[in-house]
Structures are given as C-alpha cells and as structure tokens.
Design an enzyme around this catalytic site. Structure first.
Site, PDB file in Angstrom:
ATOM      1  N   LYS A  91      30.217  54.666  30.643  1.00  0.00           N
ATOM      2  CA  LYS A  91      31.181  55.771  30.586  1.00  0.00           C
ATOM      3  C   LYS A  91      31.045  56.601  29.315  1.00  0.00           C
ATOM      4  CE  LYS A  91      34.899  53.185  30.966  1.00  0.00           C
ATOM      5  NZ  LYS A  91      34.294  51.856  31.174  1.00  0.00           N
ATOM      6  N   ASN A 129      39.364  57.834  27.032  1.00  0.00           N
ATOM      7  CA  ASN A 129      39.100  56.456  26.613  1.00  0.00           C
ATOM      8  C   ASN A 129      37.989  56.365  25.573  1.00  0.00           C
ATOM      9  OD1 ASN A 129      39.811  53.613  27.195  1.00  0.00           O
ATOM     10  ND2 ASN A 129      37.685  53.460  27.868  1.00  0.00           N
ATOM     11  N   HIS A 189      37.523  43.240  33.637  1.00  0.00           N
ATOM     12  CA  HIS A 189      38.976  43.238  33.418  1.00  0.00           C
ATOM     13  C   HIS A 189      39.728  42.426  34.482  1.00  0.00           C
ATOM     14  CE1 HIS A 189      38.469  46.195  30.293  1.00  0.00           C
ATOM     15  NE2 HIS A 189      37.918  47.050  31.120  1.00  0.00           N
TER      16      HIS A 189
END
Length: 459
Positions: A125, A148, A195
């Site tokens: 990302k 982020n 996650h």
C-alpha cells in the site's frame, strides 16, 4: 463527482475516541470548525503526555485511562480512530442509541472537494500510494498524499481545492468505519491473511477491504490484481469500471507484462508504457505495485511519458525492503513494514539464497508454517525475537528437518549482533519480521529506525 459537504460542525458535540495521529488531527480539525470536542482514550495520561497539552491548549476536553460511563452519551457525532475496534462495547452501545459513529477517513472525505484515489491491500500500500502520488504530481496535477501512510487524511482538508487529487492509503481498520466515502479510483493490490487478531476471520477482513468499492458509481474506476484470487472475486463487488493488472497474464483492460515491457489497454487501444528493466525497485511484488500505479496514472489522465519518468526516478520507501549498508561483504536490508507473513514471503522471494532472517514481534494470529518452503530454499539462519518467538519456533522448519538454523535472540539488537558474528561475504541480513512491532517498539517505523542505527553502528 458529487461531494457531500453536508456536515455542519459548528456547535455540535463531538467525541473523538483514540488519540493516535488521526485522533489528534480529527480533534483539532473539529475544534477549528466550531465543534465542542472531547477526546477519550484507554491509555494513561503518562502514555499520552505528548498529545494532551496541545489538545488542552485548544480547549478540548481530555479523558484518559478508560472511557467513562457517560462519555458516549448525548454526542452529535463520534469519530473513531483506526486503532479502536469497531465492536468495542461503548461504540456498540452508542450505535444502539442512534448516535452517529464514523472514522477519520469518512470525516475527511466530507471536506475533501477534489477526486480521491484510495489504495488498499495487505501489502504494498505505502509504496504504491507514494508512487501514485509522484506520478500525479509529475503529470502536473495538484496532489496531496496521506491516510494510513502517516499524514492523516483530515490534515489534508485545509489545503485541498476542487482541483487537488488526494491519494490515500487506506487500511481495513479505516474502511470498517466509512459511510459515504467514495473514491474516484479505488485500488486493491492483494488480499492475504492479516490482522486476524482483530478481524477474527479472513472473510471479515476481506469484506472490510472490499468496502473501498461500496459507494463507487459507473463513472468511477476500480483497479484489481488479476493474479490474486480474492481480488478476482472482488471484481463483481463494484459498480465502477474495472481494470486489472497482472504479472503473469494478458488482461483485456488494464496493465500487464509481455516480453519485458509493461503494456496498458483500454477502449482506445493498447500501448507500451515502459520496460520492466527501468523499474528501480527490488522484488517481483514491486513490479505489481508499479503495474497498479501505472493503471492509476493512466486512468486519471496522466501522459505515459510522465508516468515512465516518475517510475524511473522512484526511490524505495523507508522500511520497505530498504538497503541499509554493506558491512564486511554482508548486505543489510530493513523491511520492518513486513508486518504479516505474506510480506515476509515477498521479501524472501527478492533474494535467491544466503539469508539471515529476523522474525518476530507481536503476533497477529498468523500461520508461520507457510514460510517453510522458502526457509528451506533460501534461508541460512532464523533469529526469533519478541512476544511471538515461541509460536514461530513451534511452526517453522529447522535444521534437523532440512531448514535453517534457529537462533532464539529475544531482542532485535541481539539478533543483529548474532547475525553479524556469523554472516559471510555475500550473505543477506534481512529484517522481515512477519509481526507487528508493538511488543518492543512504538511502531514499525521505530523498529526500522532502531535496526538501521544498530547496523550502522556495526561498521
């Protein structure tokens, strides 16, 4: 593209939950726009000693050490930081009472007047977001990059104009709390287990990622990885125009590789954009990141020659397979951002052999057995650190089974020094820990900086 701008903040009671970067930025933005702001965090006042003074100076009420029973009552709006689980009991109760609960990305989207590019995925990302931002800027578009990646999206709102292209890295945590967030162009790079300590199942995690497409319409674009089965399934979950990128196959619309060149096809035809050999980044995964960024640039109207120039001059992002030093013939690489197993696999695939691998940190519910094939083929020694060390040691293959030697190192510094003592010229010492950093460090950036400081001290 229609923007909402319906959120009136003046005089409204707003609670910000969580005082990370985005929480502090949200609280200050809300206060500056006339809201009556309170913030609440479970961390102690001592842990938040750097954040509290600036909030108090702006007249913001601060609650630390837990959430009071009445804190969530009577709020016109609750803004949740990404680090706060959406199923936390106070938030569940607030929703049941009809209170509006959103995240910082959703708040920011209400005040960003120009087109938004949203980039998500389990890995890549930050590199793709940074490169996409550089492509847009090199093509002459006013561009701001955040999310982020480090700069909260809400911090961009004061500088953005209707002409500004906003390039955002968005995480699954941020996408859980959107409502009307609608990117002009949304990218999903890949989806692999990550996650799971918070999302619990891969399906829940995947559904969170897919929310990036939730509000898109026919005039928008979705860019997906044709080599990733989960991304392929997501192609049916958007109303936007779908474009693909692939390292391994030709695509009907999008970017792919043929005979060492990146090609792109849309309704106007097919054209070559650049040679793979012109990409300065190491690793096959970075070819995928470039393919996604090329798609993004072309769909947003960038000229191929501007895209090529931006890619040629792009430098690796800090903490992402970052070369640190060569000491006595041994190369040291910092991939502290490899916070999940898939990222570690991609790092290992970037080097053919002779790797000294540092693994460990805070476990995220990962399965480390999937590393074993690469450990057998490419890794000389594994040095385990942190809270996840015992679990990793129980799952990975070791010397007695044809795998690497296993060294229980406890700390990052110990691992580096043990590797330095035995590594031979031509070897690679690689920090690609497959874990979060929060057991021994403040963040993956902190872990990476410590790694670099210790390595440079060896020389």
């Amino acid at each position: 593209m229609v923007k909402l701008f319906a959120m009136e903040l003046n005089g409204k009671r707003v609670l910000v939950v969580g005082l990370g970067k985005s929480g502090v930025a949200s609280a200050l933005f809300l206060k500056n726009h006339g809201a009556k702001v309170a913030v609440s965090d479970t961390k102690s006042g001592d842990e938040l000693r750097n954040e509290i003074p600036v909030l108090l100076d702006h007249g913001i009420t601060v609650e630390t050490g837990g959430h009071g029973e009445r804190t969530f009552r009577g709020q016109d709006l609750i803004v949740v930081s990404p680090g706060v689980p959406v199923d936390a009991a106070p938030l569940v109760q607030a929703r049941s009472m009809g209170e509006s609960v959103i995240g910082e990305i959703e708040l920011a989207a209400q005040f960003l007047p120009g087109p938004i590019i949203a980039i998500t995925g389990s890995n890549g990302k930050t590199t793709t977001t940074t490169l996409a931002g550089e492509i847009m800027a090199a093509s002459g578009f006013p561009t701001l990059v955040g999310g982020n990646i480090g700069t909260p999206a809400i911090s961009l709102a004061e500088r953005a104009t209707p002409e500004t292209v906003i390039v955002l890295e968005v995480s699954s945590f941020q996408l859980e709390t959107i409502d009307n967030f609608r990117p002009k162009l949304a990218v999903v790079l890949n989806v692999t287990p990550d996650h799971l300590d918070r999302h619990r199942t891969f399906e829940i995690y995947t559904n969170a990622k897919a929310r990036v497409f939730e509000n898109q319409q026919a005039a928008d674009f979705a860019v997906l990885n044709a080599d990733d089965p989960t991304c392929v399934d997501m192609g049916d979950r958007t109303r936007a125009q779908v474009f693909w990128f692939s390292r391994h196959q030709e695509v009907q619309r999008g970017a792919w590789v043929r005979h060492g060149a990146i090609l792109f096809r849309d309704k106007t035809g097919q054209r070559e954009i650049l040679q793979v050999s012109e990409i300065p980044l190491k690793g096959a995964h970075n070819l995928e990141n470039v393919l996604a960024a090329v798609c993004t640039g072309l769909l947003m109207g960038c000229a191929p020659e501007k895209i090529r120039h931006a890619v040629q001059n792009f430098k690796a992002v800090e903490h992402r397979l970052e070369f640190v030093a060569t000491i006595k013939g041994v190369d040291y690489y910092n991939d502290s951002k490899a916070t999940n197993v898939d990222a570690t696999i991609k790092a290992l695939e970037s080097f053919p052999s002779n790797i000294h691998l540092i693994l460990g940190g805070k476990d995220k519910g990962s399965d480390y057995t999937v590393l074993n094939d690469l450990l057998r083929k490419r890794v000389k020694r594994v040095y385990t650190i942190g809270a996840a060390a015992a679990k990793i040691e129980s799952q990975i293959v070791t010397a007695k089974d044809g795998g690497p030697e296993l060294v229980h190192a406890e700390t990052l510094e110990s691992a580096i020094r043990k590797a330095h003592a035995v590594a031979q010229p031509g070897d690679i010492v690689l920090l690609a820990p497959a874990c979060a950093s929060f057991d021994q460090f403040k963040s993956y950036e902190h872990r990476g900086k410590v790694f670099k400081e210790i390595v440079r001290g060896l020389g």
